[in-house]
Design a protein around this motif. Sequence first.
Motif, PDB file in Angstrom:
ATOM      1  N   ALA A  64      43.369  44.143  51.477  1.00 39.82           N
ATOM      2  CA  ALA A  64      42.706  44.624  50.267  1.00 39.82           C
ATOM      3  C   ALA A  64      42.798  46.141  50.161  1.00 39.82           C
ATOM      4  O   ALA A  64      42.862  46.850  51.170  1.00 39.82           O
ATOM      5  CB  ALA A  64      41.237  44.193  50.292  1.00 39.82           C
ATOM      6  N   ARG A 113      36.615  36.594  45.506  1.00 39.16           N
ATOM      7  CA  ARG A 113      35.879  37.777  45.973  1.00 39.16           C
ATOM      8  C   ARG A 113      34.905  37.426  47.109  1.00 39.16           C
ATOM      9  O   ARG A 113      33.773  37.913  47.165  1.00 39.16           O
ATOM     10  CB  ARG A 113      35.121  38.421  44.803  1.00 39.16           C
ATOM     11  CG  ARG A 113      34.868  39.904  44.982  1.00 39.16           C
ATOM     12  CD  ARG A 113      34.030  40.446  43.846  1.00 39.16           C
ATOM     13  NE  ARG A 113      33.827  41.879  43.966  1.00 39.16           N
ATOM     14  CZ  ARG A 113      32.949  42.569  43.261  1.00 39.16           C
ATOM     15  NH1 ARG A 113      32.188  41.950  42.373  1.00 39.16           N
ATOM     16  NH2 ARG A 113      32.830  43.854  43.436  1.00 39.16           N
ATOM     17  N   GLN A 122      36.110  41.509  47.738  1.00 31.10           N
ATOM     18  CA  GLN A 122      37.352  42.142  47.304  1.00 31.10           C
ATOM     19  C   GLN A 122      38.280  41.102  46.673  1.00 31.10           C
ATOM     20  O   GLN A 122      38.453  40.010  47.204  1.00 31.10           O
ATOM     21  CB  GLN A 122      38.039  42.821  48.498  1.00 31.10           C
ATOM     22  CG  GLN A 122      37.115  43.814  49.190  1.00 31.10           C
ATOM     23  CD  GLN A 122      37.766  44.549  50.343  1.00 31.10           C
ATOM     24  OE1 GLN A 122      37.871  45.763  50.309  1.00 31.10           O
ATOM     25  NE2 GLN A 122      38.207  43.834  51.365  1.00 31.10           N
ATOM     26  N   TRP A 123      38.861  41.479  45.527  1.00 35.25           N
ATOM     27  CA  TRP A 123      39.728  40.589  44.775  1.00 35.25           C
ATOM     28  C   TRP A 123      41.190  40.772  45.179  1.00 35.25           C
ATOM     29  O   TRP A 123      41.618  41.867  45.524  1.00 35.25           O
ATOM     30  CB  TRP A 123      39.654  40.886  43.285  1.00 35.25           C
ATOM     31  CG  TRP A 123      38.328  40.783  42.605  1.00 35.25           C
ATOM     32  CD1 TRP A 123      37.463  41.802  42.335  1.00 35.25           C
ATOM     33  CD2 TRP A 123      37.737  39.599  42.056  1.00 35.25           C
ATOM     34  NE1 TRP A 123      36.364  41.329  41.654  1.00 35.25           N
ATOM     35  CE2 TRP A 123      36.505  39.984  41.464  1.00 35.25           C
ATOM     36  CE3 TRP A 123      38.127  38.256  41.998  1.00 35.25           C
ATOM     37  CZ2 TRP A 123      35.671  39.077  40.822  1.00 35.25           C
ATOM     38  CZ3 TRP A 123      37.288  37.356  41.353  1.00 35.25           C
ATOM     39  CH2 TRP A 123      36.075  37.767  40.784  1.00 35.25           C
ATOM     40  N   CYS A 124      41.984  39.683  45.059  1.00 39.30           N
ATOM     41  CA  CYS A 124      43.439  39.779  45.086  1.00 39.30           C
ATOM     42  C   CYS A 124      44.031  38.410  44.754  1.00 39.30           C
ATOM     43  O   CYS A 124      43.359  37.384  44.890  1.00 39.30           O
ATOM     44  CB  CYS A 124      43.962  40.285  46.432  1.00 39.30           C
ATOM     45  SG  CYS A 124      43.722  39.169  47.829  1.00 39.30           S
ATOM     46  N   CYS A 142      40.795  39.663  51.294  1.00 38.41           N
ATOM     47  CA  CYS A 142      40.549  39.571  49.852  1.00 38.41           C
ATOM     48  C   CYS A 142      41.028  38.201  49.385  1.00 38.41           C
ATOM     49  O   CYS A 142      41.851  37.557  50.046  1.00 38.41           O
ATOM     50  CB  CYS A 142      41.284  40.690  49.096  1.00 38.41           C
ATOM     51  SG  CYS A 142      43.089  40.672  49.314  1.00 38.41           S
ATOM     52  N   GLY A 182      36.244  45.626  53.590  1.00 40.50           N
ATOM     53  CA  GLY A 182      35.461  44.571  52.974  1.00 40.50           C
ATOM     54  C   GLY A 182      34.179  44.279  53.724  1.00 40.50           C
ATOM     55  O   GLY A 182      33.802  44.993  54.656  1.00 40.50           O
TER      56      GLY A 182
END
Length: 346
Positions: free
Chosen positions: A130, A153, A157-159, A149, A140
Motif C-alpha cells: 500500500a 479496506r 488501505q485500498w488497492c 491493502c 496500515g
Amino acid sequence: AMRITYWGGDASTMSWLDQPPCSPNERCTAINAGTAKVSNIKVTSACPSELNVRGVEGNSFATGFRGNASGDRLFLEHNSGYSIMETCEDWSPSHFRRFQLLGKTLSFNVDLSQVGCACNVALYLMHGPARDWSGNPSRGSCPKSPYYCDANRVCGQWCPEVDVMEANNHVFQTTPHRCDEPSATGHYSNCDRKGCRQSARSLGNKAYGPGPQFTIDTARPFTVQTTFHGSMHSKAPHFTGLTTRLQQAGRELVMDHSGCSRGYLETMANAMAEGMSMRITYWGDDAKTMSWLDQPPCGATSCARSNAGRAVISAIRVSNALVAEPEADNDRSEEHTSELQSLTSS
C-alpha cells in the motif's frame, strides 16, 4: 565446488581417522575396500518459510503466521495468513514478490477436505504494498500484515484485488475488484467492494462439494487453473478476460467470468502489468457473517473446532500456457457495468 573421493592406505597412514576402533594390522585393499554409494544429495534452505513457486525467477518465501511451508506445500491452520516474499521472514515493502500474470496462467493444487462451511481459504492478488498520499509505502493498521491493502479496506488501505480462490469444501468463488484511478503517487481512495464475482454454485447443485456425486469432489485434492487473458507487450497493457478451471481426475468445471465486462477488467490492466502481490489466508466466522460466500448450500455452521481443519496449498506455478478466452456475454456484461456505475455513484 564439491568433490567426492574414495581412498585409503595402511593402518599407520590412516590411524588419524580410525584408530581406535580399527586394528593396527588392517589395510585398505581389495579385501575390505568394497563399493560405496552416495545418493540423494540435497541443498535445503536454512529459512523455514521457503516455498517452491515454479515459473518465477528467484526464491520465494511464505512469510506470515499459523502454518508452515515445506518444499512446494503450504500448510494452513485456521486464522492463518501469509504473503509471498522474495526474502526470508522480511516484511520490507521492496521485497514483496510481484506476479505479472497478464497473458499467463496461475495454477495450484488445494486440499480443502477438512475446511467446512463458514470457513474461507483464500488465495488472492493485491496491488501492494500500500502507498500513502505521498507515494511512500504505508504499513496500515494490521501489525501482522504490514503494507497490506485490498478492495475492502480491511487494514485501512485500498488497492485493486483479484480473489483467485475464496473457498471451503462446499463452495468456490473467484472475484476481481477494480478501484478508481489512483493518484499520481499511486494512492487509491476507493474500490468496488462487491467485485465481479462468480461462484461454482452457478454451475449446478452437483458441480462442487464433498463426495463422489460432485464433479469436483472436495473430499480429495483438486487443481485450480486461472488464466488472465491480455497482454503486457503493447504500448498500453490489456486485461481482456478471466477463466477459472477446477480440475480433478479428468473432470473439470469452467467459470468464464462472462459477467465481468471487458471494460471492468481493463481498468485493472495497469495494476496487473505492474505486478500483484500474492496473499494466502484461512479465516472464517459464524454462518451469518459468512453467508455472502456459502449460503446456500451451507447452513447454521460456524468455522470452529473440527469444522476448521488444516488446509494445504501446493504446486503453485506460473506458466505461459493459455486456455481459450471465452466469448463475452453482452447481456451479463452490461448488467454488471450498470451495477458498477450505481455503486461508484452512491
